[in-house]
Motif scaffolding. Structure first.
Motif, PDB file in Angstrom:
ATOM      1  N   ARG A 181       3.019   5.752   0.595  1.00 50.24           N
ATOM      2  CA  ARG A 181       2.478   5.319   1.885  1.00 50.24           C
ATOM      3  C   ARG A 181       0.974   5.113   1.831  1.00 50.24           C
ATOM      4  N   SER A 182       0.289   5.768   0.890  1.00 50.65           N
ATOM      5  CA  SER A 182      -1.153   5.605   0.776  1.00 50.65           C
ATOM      6  C   SER A 182      -1.535   4.521  -0.228  1.00 50.65           C
ATOM      7  N   GLY A 183      -0.550   3.813  -0.776  1.00 50.97           N
ATOM      8  CA  GLY A 183      -0.863   2.667  -1.611  1.00 50.97           C
ATOM      9  C   GLY A 183      -0.534   2.802  -3.074  1.00 50.97           C
ATOM     10  N   GLY A 184       0.013   3.915  -3.511  1.00 50.88           N
ATOM     11  CA  GLY A 184       0.343   4.080  -4.923  1.00 50.88           C
ATOM     12  C   GLY A 184       1.792   3.764  -5.197  1.00 50.88           C
ATOM     13  N   GLY A 185       2.057   2.668  -5.880  1.00 51.89           N
ATOM     14  CA  GLY A 185       3.418   2.289  -6.207  1.00 51.89           C
ATOM     15  C   GLY A 185       3.957   3.110  -7.364  1.00 51.89           C
ATOM     16  N   ARG A 186       5.280   3.220  -7.429  1.00 52.02           N
ATOM     17  CA  ARG A 186       5.892   4.039  -8.469  1.00 52.02           C
ATOM     18  C   ARG A 186       7.345   3.654  -8.656  1.00 52.02           C
ATOM     19  N   LEU A 187       7.835   3.877  -9.853  1.00 54.08           N
ATOM     20  CA  LEU A 187       9.258   3.772 -10.140  1.00 54.08           C
ATOM     21  C   LEU A 187       9.754   5.174 -10.438  1.00 54.08           C
ATOM     22  N   LEU A 214       6.356 -12.792   4.869  1.00 51.07           N
ATOM     23  CA  LEU A 214       6.991 -12.263   3.656  1.00 51.07           C
ATOM     24  C   LEU A 214       7.069 -13.317   2.556  1.00 51.07           C
ATOM     25  N   LEU A 215       7.285 -14.562   2.935  1.00 52.34           N
ATOM     26  CA  LEU A 215       7.449 -15.644   1.965  1.00 52.34           C
ATOM     27  C   LEU A 215       6.174 -16.462   1.787  1.00 52.34           C
ATOM     28  N   SER A 216       5.036 -15.892   2.141  1.00 48.09           N
ATOM     29  CA  SER A 216       3.776 -16.624   2.008  1.00 48.09           C
ATOM     30  C   SER A 216       3.213 -16.504   0.590  1.00 48.09           C
ATOM     31  N   PHE A 229       3.085  -4.425   1.742  1.00 51.84           N
ATOM     32  CA  PHE A 229       1.789  -4.465   2.424  1.00 51.84           C
ATOM     33  C   PHE A 229       1.972  -4.562   3.934  1.00 51.84           C
ATOM     34  N   GLU A 230       3.067  -5.166   4.367  1.00 49.63           N
ATOM     35  CA  GLU A 230       3.357  -5.237   5.800  1.00 49.63           C
ATOM     36  C   GLU A 230       3.803  -3.861   6.314  1.00 49.63           C
ATOM     37  N   GLN A 231       4.564  -3.125   5.507  1.00 52.25           N
ATOM     38  CA  GLN A 231       5.027  -1.765   5.837  1.00 52.25           C
ATOM     39  C   GLN A 231       5.406  -1.089   4.524  1.00 52.25           C
ATOM     40  N   PRO A 232       4.864   0.115   4.232  1.00 52.67           N
ATOM     41  CA  PRO A 232       5.248   0.794   2.990  1.00 52.67           C
ATOM     42  C   PRO A 232       6.770   0.789   2.835  1.00 52.67           C
ATOM     43  N   THR A 233       7.215   0.513   1.613  1.00 54.46           N
ATOM     44  CA  THR A 233       8.622   0.202   1.392  1.00 54.46           C
ATOM     45  C   THR A 233       9.223   1.008   0.246  1.00 54.46           C
ATOM     46  N   LEU A 234      10.492   1.384   0.438  1.00 56.08           N
ATOM     47  CA  LEU A 234      11.313   1.987  -0.609  1.00 56.08           C
ATOM     48  C   LEU A 234      12.401   1.000  -0.979  1.00 56.08           C
ATOM     49  N   LEU A 235      12.503   0.685  -2.264  1.00 53.44           N
ATOM     50  CA  LEU A 235      13.633  -0.060  -2.789  1.00 53.44           C
ATOM     51  C   LEU A 235      14.533   0.970  -3.459  1.00 53.44           C
ATOM     52  N   ARG A 270       3.515  -3.733 -12.350  1.00 56.09           N
ATOM     53  CA  ARG A 270       2.561  -4.266 -11.378  1.00 56.09           C
ATOM     54  C   ARG A 270       2.541  -3.473 -10.074  1.00 56.09           C
ATOM     55  N   LEU A 271       2.943  -2.213 -10.110  1.00 60.33           N
ATOM     56  CA  LEU A 271       3.059  -1.425  -8.881  1.00 60.33           C
ATOM     57  C   LEU A 271       1.755  -0.757  -8.440  1.00 60.33           C
ATOM     58  N   GLU A 272       0.794  -0.661  -9.325  1.00 62.22           N
ATOM     59  CA  GLU A 272      -0.444   0.014  -8.957  1.00 62.22           C
ATOM     60  C   GLU A 272      -1.108  -0.672  -7.765  1.00 62.22           C
ATOM     61  N   GLY A 273      -1.429   0.114  -6.755  1.00 66.76           N
ATOM     62  CA  GLY A 273      -2.087  -0.405  -5.567  1.00 66.76           C
ATOM     63  C   GLY A 273      -1.155  -1.019  -4.540  1.00 66.76           C
ATOM     64  N   VAL A 274       0.130  -1.005  -4.803  1.00 61.14           N
ATOM     65  CA  VAL A 274       1.114  -1.568  -3.875  1.00 61.14           C
ATOM     66  C   VAL A 274       1.909  -0.410  -3.262  1.00 61.14           C
ATOM     67  N   PRO A 275       1.972  -0.312  -1.943  1.00 57.61           N
ATOM     68  CA  PRO A 275       2.707   0.796  -1.309  1.00 57.61           C
ATOM     69  C   PRO A 275       4.227   0.590  -1.394  1.00 57.61           C
TER      70      PRO A 275
END
Length: 189
Positions: free
Chosen positions: A2-8, A73-75, A116-122, A144-149
């Motif tokens: 939620r604070s911007g750190g992406g992870r798998l 989303l598709l921009s 970026f629109e809303q922190p997301t869980l896949l 490429r997840l660094e910096g992506v919530p």
């Protein structure tokens, strides 16, 4: 996340170890924390359906989104994937080449725009049954997840067992940046 750190995050174990249950608990926690939760599940007989996991993740979001949110989303580079979701978006038909860089890049940006629109869980269960094109995208995304919530949480069997593309699953779960949970087999105690 939620604070911007992406992870798998990977939950790896044999059948019946509770991976599906752990993913369900993670989905509930993420939803309660205000995250968008997108869900997919691999299937033994769906391995030949290119981008099957990707479609399960994003089709419900794109179909239910308002016109403005869908446009957001598709921009940008995410527009490259419009042909992939053409029938759902009433767009011109044309399935892109499986694994093409343009589609992988566009799917990355679709996921990033959503996050970026809303922190997301896949949340992806039974990753070992995923189609090759979706696995290629996950490998591309993971780096490429660094910096992506965006949190990608997957449940899978060990890559030496059943599955469609064990090499890609092995590549995903072996990455040093991956947070892995590997429960030991349950005994009587």
């Amino acid at each position: 996340t939620r604070s911007g750190g992406g992870r798998l995050a990977v939950i790896e174990g044999s059948a019946g170890m509770g991976m599906t249950r752990l993913l369900a608990e993670g989905r509930a926690i993420a939803g309660a924390a205000g995250m968008r939760v997108l869900v997919a599940r691999g299937g033994e007989f769906e391995g030949e359906f290119a981008y099957g996991i990707v479609r399960q993740l994003f089709e419900p979001l794109l179909v239910s989104a308002s016109r403005d949110l869908r446009a957001e989303l598709l921009s940008g580079p995410a527009a490259l994937v419009v042909p992939l979701f053409a029938s759902e978006l009433d767009a011109p038909q044309g399935v892109p080449a499986e694994g093409s860089f343009a589609i992988l890049h566009g799917l990355y940006w679709l996921a990033a725009n959503a996050a970026f629109e809303q922190p997301t869980l896949l949340a992806i269960d039974d990753l070992h049954w995923a189609d090759t094109a979706s696995l290629q995208w996950l490998v591309y995304l993971m780096r490429r997840l660094e910096g992506v919530p965006l949190l990608v949480a997957v449940g899978t069997r060990p890559p030496e067992g059943e599955g469609h593309d064990q090499n890609l699953v092995a590549e995903l779960i072996a990455d040093p940046e991956v947070a892995a949970v590997r429960p030991e087999p349950l005994g009587r105690a």
